[in-house]
Design an enzyme around this catalytic site. Structure first.
Site, short mmCIF file in Angstrom:
data_model
loop_
_atom_site.label_atom_id
_atom_site.label_comp_id
_atom_site.label_asym_id
_atom_site.label_seq_id
_atom_site.Cartn_x
_atom_site.Cartn_y
_atom_site.Cartn_z
N SER A 53 0.87 -1.17 0.00
CA SER A 53 0.00 0.00 0.00
C SER A 53 0.90 1.22 0.00
O SER A 53 1.42 1.61 1.05
CB SER A 53 -0.91 0.00 1.23
OG SER A 53 -1.76 1.12 1.24
N PRO A 54 1.13 1.83 -1.16
CA PRO A 54 2.06 2.96 -1.22
C PRO A 54 1.49 4.19 -0.55
O PRO A 54 0.27 4.29 -0.35
CB PRO A 54 2.22 3.19 -2.73
CG PRO A 54 0.96 2.68 -3.33
CD PRO A 54 0.54 1.51 -2.47
N ASP A 96 -2.84 -1.53 -3.03
CA ASP A 96 -3.99 -0.85 -2.42
C ASP A 96 -3.82 0.66 -2.58
O ASP A 96 -2.85 1.23 -2.09
CB ASP A 96 -4.06 -1.23 -0.93
CG ASP A 96 -4.91 -0.28 -0.11
OD1 ASP A 96 -5.98 0.12 -0.60
OD2 ASP A 96 -4.50 0.05 1.02
#
Length: 336
Positions: A53-54, A96
């Site tokens: 999830s960056p 995400d």
């Protein structure tokens, strides 16, 4: 920078980047550093799953670091190009992305869809399937449009793109079957009482085979998972230490779904934006090898809390946190 040899990995010395991991467990290691540089140390076609999830492309800069929306897509693609080289032919890249609004107006940014299109057109990924994570416990946001002016509903759904290196990634949905509804359980127990075979308008012939017990129902691509970790070990120890928890944590059930569906025991799972290392914890529980990267030492040190026993002393928790923060490399198995 040295390159790892996957054939010679041991449980506590999985990688050699020319630097030691911040900490290791039975199945994995957490590293402090720039994941773009660290990714290059993997042999090509060696990773089964990158689950991450960056930092989101929010219009207000958060402390965990993010770029302006117009810069975000180029920045993310620089990672995606390396990930593509390092994935196995049947490997997957699950990302995400949180939603965002355009600056100063109640109109949505489409940065996550720009990422999707460019990942396919420019990097060469395939979209295996689009998923949507619905978080019913998410607080109303953005405040200006939802709470104050009341002209938008709360943003409670994230896009989760499942990219694959080829058209045929490893996948087994029987590993993520959902529990049957009460009605379906009754149908399985006594199909003649609750079901009359017939052909639906769609042309599907609905017969007794639909009452077969397959161990659960096929899940949809809408994943309803609350993100409430108030009683968890990680937050409890952050509070005990008087330190800030990572501000953007996804719930363990999210990486659990994809790790179970897309990998097998001993496959290598990587999180390039490790944060509080939820992905590593789930991979550890699921007997997968794992590697996580995170740039901020304070987040890495706190992420070790996820792997500690509930009855560990406050003194030991403080010692572990400070030693990692000061640059030591710890084997958590030997400490716990």
């Amino acid at each position: 920078m040295m390159t790892l040899n996957l054939q010679t990995m041991s449980s506590n010395d999985m990688l050699n980047f020319g630097k030691k991991p911040a900490y290791t467990t039975s199945n994995g290691s957490m590293y402090i550093g720039d994941s773009l540089e660290l990714l290059e140390s993997f042999p090509d076609e060696s990773i089964s799953l990158v689950m991450t999830s960056p930092p989101f492309a929010l219009q207000r800069k958060k402390e965990y670091g993010n770029l302006e929306q117009h810069e975000y897509v180029d920045w993310f693609l620089s990672f995606a190009k390396v990930v593509n080289k390092k994935l196995k032919p049947d490997g997957s890249f699950v990302v995400d992305f949180g939603g965002a609004y355009m600056k100063g107006v109640p109109a949505r940014s489409i940065y996550n869809f720009r990422v999707l299109i460019r990942m396919i057109d420019e990097v060469g990924f395939f979209l295996a399937e689009d998923f949507y994570w619905f978080n019913p416990s998410k607080l109303p946001s953005p405040i200006e449009w939802v709470n104050k002016r009341k002209i938008r509903v709360k943003d409670a759904v994230n896009t989760v793109w499942w990219f694959s290196k080829t058209e045929w990634p490893k996948s087994d949905i029987t590993k993520v079957l959902a529990p049957y509804s009460d009605r379906m359980k009754k149908l399985i127990e006594d199909p003649d009482k609750f079901y009359t075979p017939k052909t639906r308008p769609s042309g599907h012939d609905i017969g007794k085979s639909f009452s077969k017990d397959n161990g659960g129902s096929i899940p949809p691509n809408l994943l309803q998972i609350s993100n409430s970790e108030s009683n968890g070990q990680y937050l409890a120890n952050c509070k005990l230490m008087g330190i800030k928890a990572h501000p953007a944590r996804f719930p363990a059930k999210l990486p659990e779904f994809f790790i179970r569906m897309l990998t097998e025991p001993d496959d290598l799972v990587v999180d390039i934006f490790g944060g509080s290392n939820t992905t590593g914890l789930v991979a550890e529980r699921e007997s997968r090898k794992w590697i996580s990267f995170e740039m901020k030492p304070e987040y890495v040190a706190a992420s070790a809390f996820r792997f500690l026993d509930n009855n560990i002393s406050e003194e030991k928790i403080t010692d572990i946190y400070n030693r990692i923060l000061n640059g030591e490399s710890l084997d958590l198995n030997s400490i716990i």
